[in-house]
Design a protein around this motif. Sequence first.
Motif, PDB file in Angstrom:
ATOM      1  N   GLN A   1       0.836  -1.202   0.000  1.00  0.00           N
ATOM      2  CA  GLN A   1       0.000   0.000   0.000  1.00  0.00           C
ATOM      3  C   GLN A   1       0.872   1.253   0.000  1.00  0.00           C
ATOM      4  N   ASP A   2       1.943   1.242   0.807  1.00  0.00           N
ATOM      5  CA  ASP A   2       2.855   2.384   0.849  1.00  0.00           C
ATOM      6  C   ASP A   2       3.607   2.529  -0.465  1.00  0.00           C
TER       7      ASP A   2
ATOM      8  N   LYS B   1       9.173   9.970   1.212  1.00  0.00           N
ATOM      9  CA  LYS B   1       8.721  10.096  -0.173  1.00  0.00           C
ATOM     10  C   LYS B   1       9.870   9.639  -1.070  1.00  0.00           C
TER      11      LYS B   1
ATOM     12  N   THR C   1       1.470   4.430  -2.786  1.00  0.00           N
ATOM     13  CA  THR C   1       1.449   5.843  -2.389  1.00  0.00           C
ATOM     14  C   THR C   1       2.712   6.564  -2.832  1.00  0.00           C
ATOM     15  N   LYS C   2       3.878   5.976  -2.558  1.00  0.00           N
ATOM     16  CA  LYS C   2       5.152   6.597  -2.918  1.00  0.00           C
ATOM     17  C   LYS C   2       5.345   6.633  -4.434  1.00  0.00           C
TER      18      LYS C   2
ATOM     19  N   ALA D   1       4.530   8.153   2.463  1.00  0.00           N
ATOM     20  CA  ALA D   1       4.199   6.853   3.046  1.00  0.00           C
ATOM     21  C   ALA D   1       3.911   6.965   4.537  1.00  0.00           C
TER      22      ALA D   1
ATOM     23  N   GLY E   1       3.281  10.379  -3.350  1.00  0.00           N
ATOM     24  CA  GLY E   1       2.765  10.684  -2.025  1.00  0.00           C
ATOM     25  C   GLY E   1       3.721  10.329  -0.899  1.00  0.00           C
TER      26      GLY E   1
END
Length: 214
Positions: free
Chosen positions: A45-46, A61, A49-50, A56, A54
Amino acid sequence: MSRFNIKQPLSELAARIRATQGKLEDDHRNLLDLLGTQMLSLAQQDYVTKARGGTASDGTKWAKLSRATLEARVRRRAPARAIVRQRRDLAAQIKKLTKAKDAPKRKALIQKRQALKVKLEALIDKEMGRHEIGVDTGLQRSSATPGFKGTDGKGGNVKTVTGDSVTVGYARNYSKFFDEKRPLMPKELPPPWIEKLEKTTQLWAEKIVRDILE
């Protein structure tokens, strides 16, 4: 890599009962396996995002990719390879047109070759506008999926239970090199991860106690 340690998630009485039943060690192993799976999911999921620019769960980032890096990515794909091949063929044809009478044809081929260059640059521009960091084929991002096996044989992930700890991480052949500039796993478990992992541990312990009481 990330490591999660557990001590004694069960009540003292429940732990003694499970130990008497010979199930305490298996309980711990099953819990750690569950937590390892959850950490891989959180890492994935992170990653998403990264990859999209985005921040984490651990506040990190990833550095943006340069145009040169994205150009190399684009050039590995079939459409760009076809353009490069056409430009190379045109260059060979142009080189042979040395006589004055060949000037019109030479000019037309040069223009065609230039148009192909513009087309290639447009592909790179498009990649610049929509790209995700660390995502080319998508296999590294997907490799955090528990049980993942890459069709290219370049590795999947790590999930190792040892004693009272579980270690998880990415294990693609190139992951360690990627990790040097853009860390794949947090150095320490982020508070949001800890909260979710502790909730999982609590629910697991409650289920064990219910099983004992039934």
